[in-house]
Motif scaffolding. Structure first.
Motif, PDB file in Angstrom:
ATOM      1  N   GLN A 141     -12.665  12.029  -2.251  1.00 22.93           N
ATOM      2  CA  GLN A 141     -11.284  11.556  -2.182  1.00 22.93           C
ATOM      3  C   GLN A 141     -10.889  11.206  -0.753  1.00 22.93           C
ATOM      4  O   GLN A 141     -10.239  10.178  -0.509  1.00 22.93           O
ATOM      5  CB  GLN A 141     -10.335  12.612  -2.752  1.00 22.93           C
ATOM      6  CG  GLN A 141     -10.412  12.749  -4.258  1.00 22.93           C
ATOM      7  CD  GLN A 141      -9.247  13.530  -4.839  1.00 22.93           C
ATOM      8  OE1 GLN A 141      -8.197  13.659  -4.214  1.00 22.93           O
ATOM      9  NE2 GLN A 141      -9.425  14.046  -6.042  1.00 22.93           N
ATOM     10  N   ILE A 201     -11.402  10.375  -9.381  1.00 20.36           N
ATOM     11  CA  ILE A 201     -11.370   9.268  -8.431  1.00 20.36           C
ATOM     12  C   ILE A 201     -10.654   8.055  -9.034  1.00 20.36           C
ATOM     13  O   ILE A 201      -9.987   7.297  -8.314  1.00 20.36           O
ATOM     14  CB  ILE A 201     -12.795   8.898  -7.959  1.00 20.36           C
ATOM     15  CG1 ILE A 201     -12.739   8.050  -6.681  1.00 20.36           C
ATOM     16  CG2 ILE A 201     -13.574   8.238  -9.069  1.00 20.36           C
ATOM     17  CD1 ILE A 201     -12.245   8.770  -5.461  1.00 20.36           C
ATOM     18  N   LEU A 211      -7.052   8.553  -8.467  1.00 20.03           N
ATOM     19  CA  LEU A 211      -6.748   8.309  -7.060  1.00 20.03           C
ATOM     20  C   LEU A 211      -6.646   6.818  -6.773  1.00 20.03           C
ATOM     21  O   LEU A 211      -5.736   6.366  -6.054  1.00 20.03           O
ATOM     22  CB  LEU A 211      -7.818   8.950  -6.180  1.00 20.03           C
ATOM     23  CG  LEU A 211      -7.590   8.837  -4.672  1.00 20.03           C
ATOM     24  CD1 LEU A 211      -6.353   9.615  -4.256  1.00 20.03           C
ATOM     25  CD2 LEU A 211      -8.807   9.322  -3.892  1.00 20.03           C
TER      26      LEU A 211
END
Length: 347
Positions: A35, A314, A317
């Protein structure tokens, strides 16, 4: 990625901040490193953590892991200088953190030294007080909040002593700037006033909850932010994932935050689901991803220094960071205002 000035400091921070409270509980160390790597490539230079993290749940066994993941990433990547690093000192009530004591002049330095050790750095860019010693109305406590229980004399003295501790840490070169969290307009102004009167560090920011369904910052605190340059760092812009729509109809996806804490810290209520549906319909009408619309709305607010996003995958994100490129039209903002009038205080 747009950059905003952090209070009256010389630091410029990205309008999206990488939040990290799931690292060590819902996210592994490898997840955390992935991240941070990705966020930096997208222009996010502002990362936020806390000594009590991870949460969901908060446990003595995992406390401090999130900061340790930062430390291992800094050693691995060598990119400490590319990050504006924010962390927090926990206040009273958490027994496994310094015996549950609140902020004192001595405990501030003790906490800072612990943060620095776990993070593996020699200084912290923004050091925040996680919640006031006197308590606060945040996290759904506003429904029964009673300020008359606060002692008028000792409360101000307590703020002054805490500022002295922060001043010690600034003079020692261990922190660059200070911030508040879960604070009120009155509390913020006391920190500002006492700092100016006594030559102590001036608060640069306030980290409070803010989202389409939690907008208590819009009035008094917004006025403080405007006149005193104490901008908002908004946490939970998706209301713990609620505004993505994934919990509608009673759904509890496996591995989600609601699977661990069903009421999401008091956020999940029938009123919440109804309000969320209204915002989902706005997003659908205008062809917007609901999560991106919710985060983009936060970034339209004049008092917003940075919006803190968090993700357990992810892909989440990438969606959240992609919000910076979403511009909301006047028609969208008008529909959001209409939805808010119909659902003014759902949580």
């Amino acid at each position: 990625m747009n950059m905003n000035r952090l209070g009256r400091t010389d630091m410029m921070v990205s309008e999206i901040c990488l939040g990290t409270m799931t690292w060590g509980e819902q996210n592994t160390e490898a997840d955390a490193h992935e991240q941070m790597d990705y966020a930096l490539t997208q222009g996010v230079n502002f990362f936020d953590t806390a000594e009590m993290y991870p949460t969901q749940p908060t446990r003595a066994e995992t406390q401090g892991l999130t900061e340790e993941y930062f430390g291992s990433w800094f050693r691995k990547s060598g990119k400490r200088d590319e990050v504006i690093l924010a962390t927090k000192m926990g206040g009273n009530g958490v027994e496994w953190i310094r015996g549950g004591q609140g902020f004192t002049r001595a405990s501030v330095m003790e906490a800072v030294d612990g943060n620095l050790k776990r993070l593996g750095v020699d200084h912290i860019d923004l050091y925040q007080l996680h919640w006031p010693n006197r308590g606060s109305y945040h996290f759904r406590k506003h429904w029964a909040f009673d300020a008359s229980t606060q002692d008028k004399t000792t409360t101000v003295d307590d703020i002054h002593e805490t500022l002295e501790g922060l001043g010690d840490a600034v003079k020692a070169g261990k922190i660059r700037a200070v911030g508040l969290s879960n604070e009120s307009a009155w509390g913020t102004m006391q920190f500002v006033r006492l700092a100016e009167e006594h030559g102590l560090p001036r608060v640069a920011s306030i980290q409070n909850e803010y989202s389409l369904i939690c907008r208590m910052f819009d009035t008094d605190l917004a006025e403080v932010a405007h006149h005193e340059d104490v901008g908002l760092l908004a946490f939970s812009p998706l209301a713990a994932g609620i505004l993505s729509g994934k919990y509608q109809g009673g759904e509890i996806p496996e591995g989600s935050r609601r699977a661990a804490v069903e009421n999401l810290g008091g956020r999940w209520r029938p009123e919440t689901e109804a309000a969320t549906q209204a915002y989902l319909e706005v997003a659908r009408k205008h062809g917007l991803d609901p999560s991106q619309m919710a985060i983009a709305f936060c970034m339209t607010r004049s008092f917003m220094t940075s919006t803190i996003i968090g993700a357990t995958t992810i892909d989440q994100l990438k969606t959240a960071i992609g919000s910076w490129d979403v511009k909301l039209s006047d028609a969208v903002l008008d529909d959001i205002a209409t939805a808010r009038r119909a659902h003014p205080l759902p949580i």
